[in-house]
Design a protein around this motif. Sequence first.
Motif, PDB file in Angstrom:
ATOM      1  N   LYS A  37      42.138  40.175  37.155  1.00 27.62           N
ATOM      2  CA  LYS A  37      43.227  39.239  37.565  1.00 27.62           C
ATOM      3  C   LYS A  37      44.149  39.611  38.696  1.00 27.62           C
ATOM      4  N   ASP A  41      49.064  37.035  37.361  1.00 21.21           N
ATOM      5  CA  ASP A  41      48.513  36.333  36.175  1.00 21.21           C
ATOM      6  C   ASP A  41      48.361  37.165  34.697  1.00 21.21           C
ATOM      7  N   SER A  52      40.804  32.203  36.278  1.00 26.78           N
ATOM      8  CA  SER A  52      40.298  31.420  37.090  1.00 26.78           C
ATOM      9  C   SER A  52      40.418  31.965  38.555  1.00 26.78           C
ATOM     10  N   SER A  53      41.283  32.934  38.964  1.00 27.60           N
ATOM     11  CA  SER A  53      41.307  33.585  40.318  1.00 27.60           C
ATOM     12  C   SER A  53      41.045  34.959  40.016  1.00 27.60           C
ATOM     13  N   ASN A  55      40.412  38.834  41.083  1.00 24.90           N
ATOM     14  CA  ASN A  55      40.765  39.509  42.020  1.00 24.90           C
ATOM     15  C   ASN A  55      40.201  41.099  42.017  1.00 24.90           C
TER      16      ASN A  55
END
Length: 278
Positions: A37, A41, A52-53, A55
């Motif tokens: 994440k 988040d 959902s995102s 990294n």
Amino acid sequence: MLNIRNKISKIIATAFMGIVSIIFIFPLLWMVSAAFKFEKDVMRFPIEWIPSSINVVNNFKAVWMKNVPFADIYLNSIKVSIIVTILSLIISTMAAYSFTKLNFRGRNLVFTLLLALMIIPDQATLIPRFMLIRWMGLYDTHAAIILMSMFSIYFTFLLRQFMSGVSNEYLEAARIDGAGHIRTFTSIMLPLCRPVIATVAIIKFIWSWNDYQNPLIFLQSKELYTIPLGMTLFRDDYTTNDAIMMMAAVSAIIPLLIVFIILQKQVIDGIALGGVKG
């Protein structure tokens, strides 16, 4: 009626163990999820188990390709843990064989004194061990950690208890064939003790990998740091970035999982063998 009760008991026990397993694996799953994440988040509630995102690339680069020499730290831990595990297995198996299958004067007394040393905490001998390492000229070297970690009374005791259950008929047959103690030990005893040796190897590797006290006391140079000390460097550089800290933690446990996966079959076979003998 009895069969129904047994089935119900098994269902309840299975459900209970499943719940306990989920509780134990929950922090690991959260750690892996957080490693993928963005920092903002990680602490979001309710927990977003599948981000959902993602990294993960930047988190990975921050761990392996930035200021902290994580690759060198990783290799240091692998080197030290493997050497400590191998030497500990060699010393403990040979000592256990001697206390179990060799008859010499004072054997039981020596073993009793050895067990008595288990009541002495490591912290009580920390200063004498530090002075000994300095006197030997091994301070700030990996040899100091290896020397302090390769002896284990606990594993000697564990292996001795297992070897005591090995029938002497195997050893007598080997002696009739002309085998000496070294050949008997390597060709007869070690194969029979493979399950407990695998168990000892897993535990010792984990203990060595997670050892924080010895590297903290006997190491000074950052290029010699092992994983536990290396994690403190991440804490200093990324105090507020939990995502990078979790990526470092996930990277740190990978060798432990690999060792367990490789040796788990031997451990399971040993448990099954013990159940058949019982």
